[in-house]
Design an enzyme around this catalytic site. Sequence first.
Site, PDB file in Angstrom:
ATOM      1  CE  LYS A 189      30.075 -21.963 121.804  1.00 23.96           C
ATOM      2  NZ  LYS A 189      29.584 -22.999 122.775  1.00 23.96           N
ATOM      3  CD  GLU A 264      45.582 -24.487 125.766  1.00 25.02           C
ATOM      4  OE1 GLU A 264      45.765 -25.732 125.749  1.00 25.02           O
ATOM      5  OE2 GLU A 264      44.925 -23.899 126.614  1.00 25.02           O
ATOM      6  CB  CYS A 298      44.699 -27.977 128.377  1.00 25.26           C
ATOM      7  SG  CYS A 298      45.234 -26.315 128.829  1.00 25.26           S
ATOM      8  CD  GLU A 399      43.170 -33.442 127.425  1.00 19.09           C
ATOM      9  OE1 GLU A 399      43.779 -32.528 127.984  1.00 19.09           O
ATOM     10  OE2 GLU A 399      42.546 -33.298 126.362  1.00 19.09           O
TER      11      GLU A 399
END
Length: 506
Positions: A189, A264, A298, A399
């Site tokens: 996806k 992750e 990330c 973040e």
Amino acid sequence: MSTTTNKVYELPYTGVRQYKMFINNQWVESASGETLDSVNPFTGKVWAQAPAGDKEDIDRAVQAAKVAFEGEWSTYTGSQRAALLRKLGDLIAENAENLAISEVVDNGKLIREMLGQTKSLPNWCYYFAGMADKIHGESIPVDVPNMINYTVREPLGVIGAIVPWNSPLLLTLWKLCPALAAGNTVVVKPSEVTPASLLELAKLIQEAGFPPGVVNFVTGFGQTAGDALAKHPDVRKIAFTGSTTTGKTIMKNSADHFARVTLELGGKSPNIIYDDADLSNAVNGVLAGVFAASGQTCMAGSRVLVHDAIYDEFAERLAERTSQIKLGNPLDMESEMGTVAFEGQYQKVLRYIQIAQDEGAKLLHGGKHPTAAELKDGFFVEPTIFGDVTNDMRIAQEEVFGPVVVLIRFKDEEDALRIANDTEFGLAAAVWTKDVQRAHRMASKINAGTVWINNYRKVSYSSPFGGYKASGIGRENGYEVMREYTQVKSVWVDTGNVITDPFKIL
């Protein structure tokens, strides 16, 4: 300053490109007939459309993957799976430029980065092709007389791979290659923001000759297609890369049918600069750690911890070097930083820049949309540096996922470790020092899945990657990942015992 050969790449077609989904080796529309738009973040205009798949499309893809897993794909040997992966690697190499351009136009990454990345992607196919015929169990000397015990590693079944918008090709192959090597089937996806490069990859998977249903791509929104994939009872594992918040939701959705997860997730990684570091190298390392990908990674080294003794000099050097970064068309080989991937993320980054200023952080560079006329339509944010940041500020704890870096002072090794580990995340970190003993001490005590010493943002197909704490569960890449895509069966063989007491086990 850039020394790259001046070349501007172009799409090999004009107009809005129309894509279909790839299910059971066929190109199909969504069941609803709905579509989604991919916007070029440099122009702000729609350049491609793809089907907006939902629960019905996910079910169709999962059923195709389940039939393939239980049928034809189950008859393939490791060597046969390896041959297909090698063929896919060859096709990716042959089509590296087209794949790179598609991803650049999808998410605004630099062509100078993406060309290097797409040319390296075949290595993931080749590496895991080498794994495919080496998955084996063990013979175990059990303490029961006249018994042989051995284990076998078997595939899990249908894998759901949910992939983010920042590096869709790379992060898909991180999941796809080991899953296929182990004998699983896969439903991918893609992010609704960046469907195009993965549908280009699907064409190569079809050309490589994988049997129908082994690999499927369903484009759609996270709240519909992604949610349906995580909840599907026939999916035995979800491999997800994305935000920590979404990762929590996926883990909860997968729990109802006991599917495994590899997550992750986010990071707020410390980049620690000691007073004995090579400062020129460290400055470039900070740029590579956050600005090279517009901060949309990330593992971004978004918290730069700087020793008191060199703080002022380092801040001045970093600001000076950052001022030389050339923003521009991501398809131009001379551009050194591209756009933020889409308008929602662009607005989020600007909000965090305002939050930092409201918290009292000192703006050392950037902080706004650039003024150059040729950049006015793109989702550009100037590379931004904040100084005088304390680790309790939101800008140091949350973040941003954009080209924003904060500078935090530290006094000594104990102070650096305290600040580095004072976060909910634990994805990556770096230490810049010439003291080898200190480097290893720090590496052993930092709570992070990856620690670089005197470098930043290096990954390999052969080295495991993943996070501690809220940065995730499980590992990708390396031999370690094969454990994530297999399950162990223990087999007992009696070579001569006679059961005289059926109620005595041992």
